[in-house]
Enzyme design. Structure first.
Site, short mmCIF file in Angstrom:
data_model
loop_
_atom_site.label_atom_id
_atom_site.label_comp_id
_atom_site.label_asym_id
_atom_site.label_seq_id
_atom_site.Cartn_x
_atom_site.Cartn_y
_atom_site.Cartn_z
N ASP A 190 0.81 -1.23 0.00
CA ASP A 190 0.00 0.00 0.00
C ASP A 190 0.85 1.28 0.00
OD1 ASP A 190 1.07 -0.06 2.52
OD2 ASP A 190 -0.81 0.28 3.58
N GLU A 221 3.25 2.08 2.32
CA GLU A 221 3.88 2.38 3.63
C GLU A 221 5.35 1.96 3.59
OE1 GLU A 221 1.85 0.55 6.89
OE2 GLU A 221 0.09 1.82 6.67
N ARG A 270 10.74 26.35 2.10
CA ARG A 270 10.31 27.62 1.51
C ARG A 270 9.14 28.25 2.24
NH1 ARG A 270 10.49 25.89 -4.74
NH2 ARG A 270 10.29 23.84 -3.79
N GLN A 271 8.34 27.42 2.95
CA GLN A 271 7.28 28.03 3.79
C GLN A 271 7.86 28.18 5.18
OE1 GLN A 271 3.55 25.61 3.39
NE2 GLN A 271 4.75 24.61 1.81
N LYS A 314 12.00 40.85 -7.94
CA LYS A 314 11.04 39.82 -8.40
C LYS A 314 9.78 39.87 -7.55
CE LYS A 314 11.13 35.44 -6.89
NZ LYS A 314 11.62 34.06 -6.63
C1 R5P Z 1 12.83 31.50 -3.67
O1 R5P Z 1 12.84 32.31 -2.74
C2 R5P Z 1 13.98 30.58 -3.93
O2 R5P Z 1 15.19 31.10 -3.46
C3 R5P Z 1 14.09 30.27 -5.41
O3 R5P Z 1 14.36 31.48 -6.10
C4 R5P Z 1 12.82 29.65 -5.95
O4 R5P Z 1 12.40 28.57 -5.15
C5 R5P Z 1 13.01 29.16 -7.36
O5 R5P Z 1 11.80 28.65 -7.84
P1 R5P Z 1 11.49 28.59 -9.40
O6 R5P Z 1 12.68 27.98 -10.09
O7 R5P Z 1 10.27 27.70 -9.47
O8 R5P Z 1 11.18 29.98 -9.86
#
Ligand code: R5P
Length: 310
Positions: free
Chosen positions: A34, A36, A93-94, A190
């Site tokens: 399954d 696990e 990232r979170q 960005k």
């Molecule tokens: C974001 O803060 C990270 O440092 C990277 O810039 C990001 O995770 C890159 O993600 P992607 O290649 O999907 O734009």
């Protein structure tokens, strides 16, 4: 001291073992029908200091669960202490609530690893340095920057180099590389309208006729880097080289990089990309095993890890 590997990046684990002239502990990590995960340590490790090497890369959920179960098995096998060596620390990232009612996965994952029984963490280029504070056990965060600086000095002959952060969050990393190379800094402004989408608003700094070196921790879909490289070219950059620690390279990222204005993308092997990057002319993979092996060696001998970066 003994080393053990999960399934996420066995090539890297073997290289680290080779550097340390050590063998990997005999273990089996299998799956029930399954899905696990089942972990068994096939040799006595009672009283040993164990380093379990496992990246939380794709499939991140399976690899994370594997890591937790291996730590649990080691603890129940009476290991003296357990170091989780996580070359790529996924779910980082979170690391805060950017918008209301979201999770902070980096904190949850840190809790899970500690609760499973890890005594120490070794990782490379954490997405945000402050994640170290999510742990109440020692964390050694290693940097790939010196490896990149050596490569740049050897391979890029231009006299007009500038380091570029692909977003404001990456400024510290780009500045650190710039300091090693003794060059200036530019920043790409960005924005992320949605997760997984990126938009360049502006380039801060003069990149005209310069060789740009973008440096970042993660390349996932490739959107951030490809858009940044395009913006730099539009502002008159001569060439764009990219240095990124963790090649997550999801979806068609490799194809997008192949067809982009990026002259060369350099990643490390914290994530196993042997198949994905095979025969791709503008992607190069640098080994991280020497740095990680040396850090493990120093931790085992209770000598300084930070001296590695002086
Ligand atoms: C974001 O803060 C990270 O440092 C990277 O810039 C990001 O995770 C890159 O993600 P992607 O290649 O999907 O734009």
């Amino acid at each position: 001291m003994k080393l053990l590997t999960g399934n996420s990046n066995k090539v890297l684990s073997k290289s680290i073992a080779k550097y340390l002239r050590s063998k990997l502990v005999n273990s089996s990590i299998r799956k029930f029908a399954d899905g696990e995960i089942y972990v068994e340590i096939n040799e006595n490790i009672r009283g040993n200091s164990i380093f379990i090497i496992q990246s939380v890369s794709s499939p991140a959920n399976d690899n994370l669960m594997e890591l937790l179960l291996v730590i649990d098995a080691l603890k129940r096998s009476s290991a003296k202490n357990i170091t989780a060596v996580i070359p790529y620390f996924g779910y980082a990232r979170q690391d805060r609530k950017v918008v209301p009612r979201t999770s902070i996965s980096a904190k949850l994952v840190s809790n899970l690893i500690t609760k499973a029984g890890a005594d120490r963490i070794v990782t490379v280029d954490l997405h945000a340095g402050q994640i170290q504070g999510f742990f109440d056990i020692p964390v050694d965060n290693l940097f790939a920057t010196p490896i990149f600086a050596r490569h740049i000095k050897k391979k890029i002959k231009s006299k007009e180099i500038i380091c570029v952060a692909p977003d404001v969050g990456g400024t510290e990393r780009a500045r650190a590389l710039g300091k090693l190379l003794n060059v200036g800094l530019a920043i790409v402004d960005k924005r992320r309208p949605k997760p997984g989408q990126s938009q360049v608003m502006n380039v801060i700094g003069n990149v005209k006729n310069k060789t740009c070196i973008i440096v970042d921790d993660i390349i996932d879909s490739g959107g951030t880097i490809i858009n940044a490289a395009r913006a730099l070219k539009q502002k008159g950059a001569e060439d764009v080289y990219v240095y990124i620690t963790h090649g997550v390279l999801s979806g068609d990222a490799v194809k997008k990089i192949k067809n982009s204005v990026i002259k060369n993308l350099v990643i490390t092997d914290t994530i196993d990309n042997v198949e994905k990057t095979k025969n791709v002319k503008n992607i190069e993979v640098l080994p991280i095993s020497g740095l990680m092996g040396e850090a493990i060696n120093r931790i085992s001998n209770s000598t300084s890890v930070s001296d590695l970066f002086k």
